[in-house]
Write an enzyme that holds these catalytic residues in place. Structure first.
Site, PDB file in Angstrom:
ATOM      1  N   LYS A 163     -10.661  -8.492 -12.351  1.00 65.42           N
ATOM      2  CA  LYS A 163     -10.046  -7.792 -11.177  1.00 65.42           C
ATOM      3  C   LYS A 163     -10.996  -7.994 -10.134  1.00 65.42           C
ATOM      4  O   LYS A 163     -10.413  -8.110  -9.015  1.00 65.42           O
ATOM      5  CB  LYS A 163      -9.692  -6.426 -11.566  1.00 65.42           C
ATOM      6  N   GLU A 179     -13.441   0.984  -5.078  1.00 69.01           N
ATOM      7  CA  GLU A 179     -12.649   1.034  -4.198  1.00 69.01           C
ATOM      8  C   GLU A 179     -12.213   2.301  -3.419  1.00 69.01           C
ATOM      9  O   GLU A 179     -12.420   3.336  -4.011  1.00 69.01           O
ATOM     10  CB  GLU A 179     -11.097   0.507  -4.766  1.00 69.01           C
ATOM     11  N   HIS A 223       0.263   5.618 -16.780  1.00 68.34           N
ATOM     12  CA  HIS A 223       0.285   4.349 -16.420  1.00 68.34           C
ATOM     13  C   HIS A 223       1.782   3.568 -17.309  1.00 68.34           C
ATOM     14  O   HIS A 223       1.634   2.375 -17.232  1.00 68.34           O
ATOM     15  CB  HIS A 223      -0.763   3.631 -17.103  1.00 68.34           C
ATOM     16  N   ARG A 226       2.955 -12.236 -16.045  1.00 68.62           N
ATOM     17  CA  ARG A 226       3.997 -12.623 -17.344  1.00 68.62           C
ATOM     18  C   ARG A 226       5.418 -12.122 -16.884  1.00 68.62           C
ATOM     19  O   ARG A 226       5.477 -11.896 -15.810  1.00 68.62           O
ATOM     20  CB  ARG A 226       3.390 -11.431 -18.437  1.00 68.62           C
TER      21      ARG A 226
HETATM   22  C1  MV4 Z   1      -5.555   2.685  -7.514  1.00 69.03           C
HETATM   23  C2  MV4 Z   1      -5.071   4.104  -7.308  1.00 69.03           C
HETATM   24  C3  MV4 Z   1      -5.400   4.618  -5.955  1.00 69.03           C
HETATM   25  N1  MV4 Z   1      -6.301   4.119  -5.385  1.00 69.03           N
HETATM   26  N2  MV4 Z   1      -6.603   2.151  -6.623  1.00 69.03           N
HETATM   27  C4  MV4 Z   1      -3.915   2.491 -12.087  1.00 69.03           C
HETATM   28  C5  MV4 Z   1      -3.899   1.483 -13.072  1.00 69.03           C
HETATM   29  C6  MV4 Z   1      -4.654   0.332 -12.408  1.00 69.03           C
HETATM   30  N3  MV4 Z   1      -3.663  -0.916 -12.593  1.00 69.03           N
HETATM   31  C7  MV4 Z   1      -4.634   0.845 -10.837  1.00 69.03           C
HETATM   32  N4  MV4 Z   1      -4.417   1.916 -10.673  1.00 69.03           N
HETATM   33  C8  MV4 Z   1      -4.311   2.801  -9.555  1.00 69.03           C
HETATM   34  N5  MV4 Z   1      -5.397   2.282  -8.441  1.00 69.03           N
HETATM   35  C9  MV4 Z   1      -6.898   2.799  -5.683  1.00 69.03           C
HETATM   36  N6  MV4 Z   1      -7.819   2.311  -4.833  1.00 69.03           N
HETATM   37  C10 MV4 Z   1      -4.184   4.553  -8.321  1.00 69.03           C
HETATM   38  C11 MV4 Z   1      -3.886   3.950  -9.197  1.00 69.03           C
HETATM   39  C12 MV4 Z   1      -2.755   4.796 -10.146  1.00 69.03           C
HETATM   40  C13 MV4 Z   1      -1.576   3.906 -10.532  1.00 69.03           C
HETATM   41  C14 MV4 Z   1      -1.335   2.850  -9.673  1.00 69.03           C
HETATM   42  C15 MV4 Z   1      -0.117   2.436  -9.955  1.00 69.03           C
HETATM   43  C16 MV4 Z   1       1.051   2.893 -10.794  1.00 69.03           C
HETATM   44  C17 MV4 Z   1       0.735   4.249 -11.389  1.00 69.03           C
HETATM   45  C18 MV4 Z   1      -0.671   4.539 -11.074  1.00 69.03           C
HETATM   46  C19 MV4 Z   1      -0.947   5.862 -11.667  1.00 69.03           C
HETATM   47  C20 MV4 Z   1      -2.124   6.543 -11.674  1.00 69.03           C
HETATM   48  C21 MV4 Z   1      -3.092   5.727 -10.861  1.00 69.03           C
END
Ligand code: MV4
Length: 499
Positions: free
Chosen positions: A116, A200, A235, A291
């Protein structure tokens, strides 16, 4: 075009890939575990081979054995689907080293996007906006404190090797940072074998908007607009749609161009997805998925482009035969993931045999399923049974169509989350398009039992009796009379309508 492909997956995506292969004239070779002998992807394939017992670690995750089998049976290519081996750079490398075609991007691309912080570095270099924060792991809690002071609280600690939310911790104030660092690092080590974490800025109420891209082996990349995937639980996405109800054409074009730049920066080949967080008109790169995704059908329905066909064509060396300007969006598409989970009481997995399956049909309805009547649902695999996808002229019409299709769906023997989806289709914020990744936190009532009021029960019984009486006297008697009250109950929104 490649002549044959081994499909290293199961369930609905394996069947989708078998179907795609056959339409392309490609010989489809399935693999299956002992639990999947009679699975639809096995029954529909041209050939199928058992690769081990039910547990994934002894079957669908046996990369080496799968490559060896592909060589043995003369497959020219391997399609990994999603999950399992799909984003394992070492597997893609092994496939290529065996002289087979990997249906997907280069192993180096998979590896770069799987890390990442490296993904963030590559995107930053390419001029793609990333969520403000670090592009290198932090060595210790002190370094984290320093960085957090720069970024500003709240911050989010994330695993460098991560994805899927594991090893993630929100930190609201400096005093919490040390403990959170240690917890995130421990969790990351346990999940990914790599405890490194980075920081972040934390976005509190973003939408998850992702752009589908398609690249060929000749340097051409196009985007196929966005999918809105904000409605999720832990998620796990539940509802996806295209286009997003909030993006303007200008924002779409801008995000699309950004996504194309992101894909070009990693020489992207095949179908991929750039995930963004979108908040208050700003969008930030989150991750790239290398993917085919579960929710690809909503993009197929609004663009008319068959993504699986193009995966095979690109893997065969064919160039894209259309450009960005040829892509037009038509109508609106929604997907509901039908999982074997009981949405009441916390989405607990439900197992058993599917004793009856009534699949919705009719105008604008697509069912991408991986189960049949008689299929035994176990705990060995992910609970996704099928995807119900609709397409209609407008978002409003698509919602009505999805509600209708969900009403037609009958699954007996296991609980599914279909009744949850049916409630979402009626929920006011969803209908307005006012959704974020916090949608379910903000709508706990969607996960609670709603016992009908006694007056409502009385009204429904009266309606059922009246309709039955009406039909007896006015309508020709066809079919069984037993079926009639059921439909009246269903129309009154009572339990037992759709299950
Ligand atoms: C975040 C965020 C808020 N702020 N990054 C969740 C899984 C990972 N792939 C990245 N995720 C998140 N990153 C920042 N800087 C909130 C999430 C997140 C989220 C993102 C996309 C779809 C669903 C989510 C559910 C909870 C938190």
């Amino acid at each position: 075009m490649i002549g044959s492909v081994l499909i290293a997956n199961r369930g609905e995506i394996a069947l989708r890939l078998v179907r795609g292969a056959r339409e392309c004239g490609i010989h489809a070779i399935a693999v299956y575990s002992e639990a999947d002998r009679l699975a639809p992807h096995v029954l529909e394939a041209d050939e199928a081979y058992c690769i081990g017992p039910a547990p994934s670690s002894e079957s669908y995750l046996r990369g080496e054995a799968i490559v060896a089998l592909a060589k043995d049976v003369g497959a020219e290519a391997i399609h990994p689907g999603y999950g399992f081996l799909a984003e394992r750079a070492d597997f893609a490398r092994m496939v290529e080293d065996a002289g087979l075609v990997f249906v997907g991007p280069a192993p180096e691309t998979i590896a770069a996007m799987g890390d990442k912080t490296e993904a963030r570095r590559r995107m930053k270099e390419a001029g793609v906006p990333i969520v403000p924060g670090l592009t290198e792991a932090v060595a210790d809690p002190e370094a984290a404190e320093e960085a957090a002071a720069d970024i500003g609280f709240p911050v989010l600690l994330k695993a460098s090797a991560g994805g899927g939310g594991k090893g993630m911790r929100v930190v609201s104030e400096p005093g919490e940072l040390r403990r959170a660092f240690e917890a995130a690092s421990r969790e990351a080590l346990a999940a990914f074998g790599d405890g490194s974490v980075y920081l972040e800025r934390y976005l509190a109420r973003p939408r998850h908007v992702e752009i589908q891209v398609l690249g060929d082996a000749h340097g051409n990349v196009v985007h196929l607009a966005e999918r809105e995937c904000s409605i999720q639980r832990r998620h796990q996405k539940l509802v996806e749609e295209a286009p997003s109800p909030v993006l303007t054409d200008e924002e779409r074009a801008r995000m699309g161009e950004t996504a194309v730049r992101a894909a070009q920066a990693v020489d992207y080949r095949g179908a991929g997805t750039i995930e963004f967080l979108y908040q208050e008109g700003e969008c930030f790169f989150l991750e790239m998925n290398t993917r085919i995704q579960v929710e690809h059908p909503v993009t197929e329905l609004v663009t008319g482009i068959d993504l699986v066909e193009w995966q095979f064509r690109v893997a065969s060396g064919q160039p894209l035969d259309f450009g960005q300007d040829d892509i037009r969006l038509v109508g609106h598409s929604i997907e509901c993931r039908i999982t074997s989970e009981d949405h009441l009481g916390g989405f607990l997995p439900s197992t058993g045999a599917i004793t009856h399956l009534g699949v919705p049909t009719g105008p604008g309805v697509r069912w991408d399923g991986g189960v049949l009547q008689g299929t035994e649902v176990t705990l060995h695999y992910d609970p996704l049974l099928a995807k119900l996808i609709v397409h209609a002229a407008t978002r409003e019409a698509a919602i009505a169509r999805m509600a209708r299709a969900l009403d037609e769906l009958v699954v007996s023997g296991v609980e599914t989350c279909a009744p949850f989806h049916r409630r979402v289709m009626d929920e006011a914020d969803f209908r307005r398009g006012d959704i974020s990744i916090r949608y379910l936190d903000e709508h706990p009532e969607l996960l609670e039992e709603n016992e009908p009021e006694s007056e409502l029960i009385a009204a429904a019984v009266a309606a059922a009796l009246l309709e039955d009486d009406h039909r007896r006297h006015r309508a020709p008697r066809i079919g069984t009379s037993r079926a009639e009250p059921v439909s009246a109950w269903r129309r009154a929104g009572m339990p037992g309508g759709a299950s």
